[in-house]
Design a protein around this motif. Sequence first.
Motif, PDB file in Angstrom:
ATOM      1  N   UNK A   1       5.208  11.145  -2.785  1.00  0.00           N
ATOM      2  CA  UNK A   1       6.331  10.576  -2.350  1.00  0.00           C
ATOM      3  C   UNK A   1       6.278  11.034  -0.876  1.00  0.00           C
TER       4      UNK A   1
ATOM      5  N   UNK B   1      15.266  11.125   9.442  1.00  0.00           N
ATOM      6  CA  UNK B   1      16.170  10.093   8.983  1.00  0.00           C
ATOM      7  C   UNK B   1      16.607  10.352   7.682  1.00  0.00           C
TER       8      UNK B   1
ATOM      9  N   UNK C   1      15.747  15.677  -2.984  1.00  0.00           N
ATOM     10  CA  UNK C   1      14.755  14.876  -3.054  1.00  0.00           C
ATOM     11  C   UNK C   1      13.565  15.660  -2.846  1.00  0.00           C
TER      12      UNK C   1
ATOM     13  N   UNK D   1      14.163  13.622  -8.039  1.00  0.00           N
ATOM     14  CA  UNK D   1      15.442  13.696  -7.249  1.00  0.00           C
ATOM     15  C   UNK D   1      16.521  14.241  -8.147  1.00  0.00           C
TER      16      UNK D   1
ATOM     17  N   UNK E   1      18.747   5.726  -3.534  1.00  0.00           N
ATOM     18  CA  UNK E   1      17.911   4.639  -3.882  1.00  0.00           C
ATOM     19  C   UNK E   1      17.898   3.745  -2.535  1.00  0.00           C
TER      20      UNK E   1
ATOM     21  N   UNK F   1      12.241   7.020   1.874  1.00  0.00           N
ATOM     22  CA  UNK F   1      11.279   7.534   0.997  1.00  0.00           C
ATOM     23  C   UNK F   1      10.420   6.378   0.310  1.00  0.00           C
ATOM     24  N   UNK F   2       9.193   6.726   0.341  1.00  0.00           N
ATOM     25  CA  UNK F   2       8.242   5.830  -0.428  1.00  0.00           C
ATOM     26  C   UNK F   2       7.306   6.524  -1.538  1.00  0.00           C
TER      27      UNK F   2
ATOM     28  N   UNK G   1       1.558   1.245  -3.289  1.00  0.00           N
ATOM     29  CA  UNK G   1       2.897   1.667  -2.795  1.00  0.00           C
ATOM     30  C   UNK G   1       4.148   0.884  -3.624  1.00  0.00           C
TER      31      UNK G   1
ATOM     32  N   UNK H   1       7.132  -1.277  -4.583  1.00  0.00           N
ATOM     33  CA  UNK H   1       8.229  -1.811  -3.898  1.00  0.00           C
ATOM     34  C   UNK H   1       9.348  -2.414  -5.098  1.00  0.00           C
ATOM     35  N   UNK H   2      10.192  -1.679  -4.985  1.00  0.00           N
ATOM     36  CA  UNK H   2      11.464  -1.834  -5.949  1.00  0.00           C
ATOM     37  C   UNK H   2      11.890  -3.254  -5.892  1.00  0.00           C
TER      38      UNK H   2
ATOM     39  N   UNK I   1       8.031   3.698  14.990  1.00  0.00           N
ATOM     40  CA  UNK I   1       7.411   4.406  13.920  1.00  0.00           C
ATOM     41  C   UNK I   1       7.247   3.523  12.869  1.00  0.00           C
TER      42      UNK I   1
ATOM     43  N   UNK J   1       5.572   3.335   8.546  1.00  0.00           N
ATOM     44  CA  UNK J   1       5.545   4.050   7.532  1.00  0.00           C
ATOM     45  C   UNK J   1       4.594   3.548   6.282  1.00  0.00           C
ATOM     46  N   UNK J   2       4.218   4.115   5.567  1.00  0.00           N
ATOM     47  CA  UNK J   2       3.635   3.775   4.453  1.00  0.00           C
ATOM     48  C   UNK J   2       2.691   2.340   4.438  1.00  0.00           C
ATOM     49  N   UNK J   3       2.996   1.477   3.762  1.00  0.00           N
ATOM     50  CA  UNK J   3       2.222   0.283   3.782  1.00  0.00           C
ATOM     51  C   UNK J   3       2.103  -0.306   5.042  1.00  0.00           C
TER      52      UNK J   3
ATOM     53  N   UNK K   1      -0.355   1.362   7.285  1.00  0.00           N
ATOM     54  CA  UNK K   1      -1.620   0.894   6.900  1.00  0.00           C
ATOM     55  C   UNK K   1      -2.008  -0.517   7.528  1.00  0.00           C
TER      56      UNK K   1
ATOM     57  N   UNK L   1      15.306   1.085  11.467  1.00  0.00           N
ATOM     58  CA  UNK L   1      16.207   2.166  11.869  1.00  0.00           C
ATOM     59  C   UNK L   1      16.102   2.298  13.388  1.00  0.00           C
TER      60      UNK L   1
ATOM     61  N   UNK M   1      20.225   3.554   9.971  1.00  0.00           N
ATOM     62  CA  UNK M   1      19.877   2.074   9.762  1.00  0.00           C
ATOM     63  C   UNK M   1      20.277   1.172  10.840  1.00  0.00           C
TER      64      UNK M   1
ATOM     65  N   UNK N   1      12.410   2.987  13.905  1.00  0.00           N
ATOM     66  CA  UNK N   1      11.702   2.880  12.830  1.00  0.00           C
ATOM     67  C   UNK N   1      11.432   1.539  11.873  1.00  0.00           C
TER      68      UNK N   1
ATOM     69  N   UNK O   1      10.816   0.091   8.272  1.00  0.00           N
ATOM     70  CA  UNK O   1      10.693   0.783   7.025  1.00  0.00           C
ATOM     71  C   UNK O   1      10.306  -0.021   5.951  1.00  0.00           C
ATOM     72  N   UNK O   2       9.238   0.204   5.149  1.00  0.00           N
ATOM     73  CA  UNK O   2       8.765  -0.526   4.022  1.00  0.00           C
ATOM     74  C   UNK O   2       9.792  -0.632   2.903  1.00  0.00           C
ATOM     75  N   UNK O   3       9.941  -1.580   1.863  1.00  0.00           N
ATOM     76  CA  UNK O   3      10.935  -1.207   0.859  1.00  0.00           C
ATOM     77  C   UNK O   3      11.112   0.184   0.283  1.00  0.00           C
ATOM     78  N   UNK O   4      12.227   0.634   0.225  1.00  0.00           N
ATOM     79  CA  UNK O   4      12.391   2.137   0.128  1.00  0.00           C
ATOM     80  C   UNK O   4      12.264   2.307  -1.346  1.00  0.00           C
ATOM     81  N   UNK O   5      11.608   3.468  -1.832  1.00  0.00           N
ATOM     82  CA  UNK O   5      11.158   3.703  -3.381  1.00  0.00           C
ATOM     83  C   UNK O   5      11.615   4.979  -3.477  1.00  0.00           C
ATOM     84  N   UNK O   6      12.562   5.624  -2.953  1.00  0.00           N
ATOM     85  CA  UNK O   6      13.253   7.015  -3.369  1.00  0.00           C
ATOM     86  C   UNK O   6      13.854   6.928  -4.593  1.00  0.00           C
ATOM     87  N   UNK O   7      14.123   8.148  -5.354  1.00  0.00           N
ATOM     88  CA  UNK O   7      14.795   8.254  -6.485  1.00  0.00           C
ATOM     89  C   UNK O   7      14.044   8.455  -7.822  1.00  0.00           C
TER      90      UNK O   7
END
Lengths: 141, 141, 88, 88
Positions: free
Chosen positions: B47, B53, B77, B89, B113, B118-119, B131, B133-134, C14, C16-18, C21, C61, C66, C80, C82-88
Amino acid sequence: MSYLTAGPIDVAALHSAVHAPDRGGVAAFVGLVRDHHQGRAVLRLEYSAYGPMAEAECARIVAEAEARWRVAIALQHRLGALAIGDAAVAVVAASAHRDDAFAACRHVIEEVKRRVPVWKREYYADGTVAWVDPTAAMQHA
Amino acid sequence: MSYLTAGPIDVAALHSAVHAPDRGGVAAFVGLVRDHHQGRAVLRLEYSAYGPMAEAECARIVAEAEARWRVAIALQHRLGALAIGDAAVAVVAASAHRDDAFAACRHVIEEVKRRVPVWKREYYADGTVAWVDPTAAMQHA
Amino acid sequence: MAAIAPASVTVRVLLFASYAESLGADSLDLTLSSPATVGGVVERLRALPGGRLLPPKPLCARNLAHADAAEPVTDGDEIAVLPPLAGG
Amino acid sequence: MAAIAPASVTVRVLLFASYAESLGADSLDLTLSSPATVGGVVERLRALPGGRLLPPKPLCARNLAHADAAEPVTDGDEIAVLPPLAGG
């Protein structure tokens, strides 16, 4: 694991009992002894049960939830003398699906309160003692 | 306590942070790393976050929930390298009211979520890396 | 009337992630003519090498919150993508 | 027709919490004429000293499962009369 315990509830152990590599979502509920009941200061309390039926009813509730949702359930209710802040009951529901984990966890705690034969005797700061009657509390609320 | 952590999440510490003598109901959610994603075997994952942010967004989500429900929220998290079964989390919601605890807990995990930057980079058993992508996963589901 | 020279805004972008890259960078500074918007920043990024890998309307953001594509940007802002968020 | 002598059923009654205090007993055996029901057991309990402190339709269980007042009882059954539940 027995559904009733005379000692402290080990919530982490309940988690361990249902965690699995394909169950990514774990919803839990813990009920703690509160310091007040209907405006009266509570010092401590005692839970008692109709043990064999309480065990059987917990098993039925868990089996029903595991049949209805894609979920594994751990459940434990404590008996005996409890202090303020002690965990009286804990439910842990683990699932690959967040919706199922939350729904099953909520359902189980409601059914435990509705169906499991457990009674609570509260000792108040004013020196009185009473058996708690949630049905009377609802009428008074 | 920071909302982001590089080390293991201490769920018991999150409970302690919100337990109080007048909060008898504690609802919690823990998200664990699963061993599969869309049918592919996952070995481990990483992660990463837009840290400042993510902290700010977590704080906003918690403040919103604490304003909307009678509840105290703990949220954390994890970032960095995680193994299968690790907690990614955790949300703990403590309240005098069971309804509020469940509603706030559910709301917070959904908002995390949806909003927290977060990635997740997954390493698969077949040697590939991706990566997550939900939004694409939802289209494929 | 004499033409007024457009003021410019410089923002720190900024990635991030993909997206980092795709563009081969975690951050870069961009100077745009004023007035500028978050969407204008994205448009400029998409014109860079690798920029076409960004969607036309990514999550963005501004200064840690946001922001819609229409949101104005000010000199010194941190934008920023932001690529698709994938937290949780 | 000759009257048939009614068979009888004997059940073990369990009392808990406030109900045990009201009747001064945790358990007792009751013999009823057959056919008998859970409600009939309650009726007999309410006729005992302290029995009026039991409500007319308390929560009951038969052999470890919740039971309606209309449920028949069989010789040897364990009938529990349950004060308002307060678990959780």
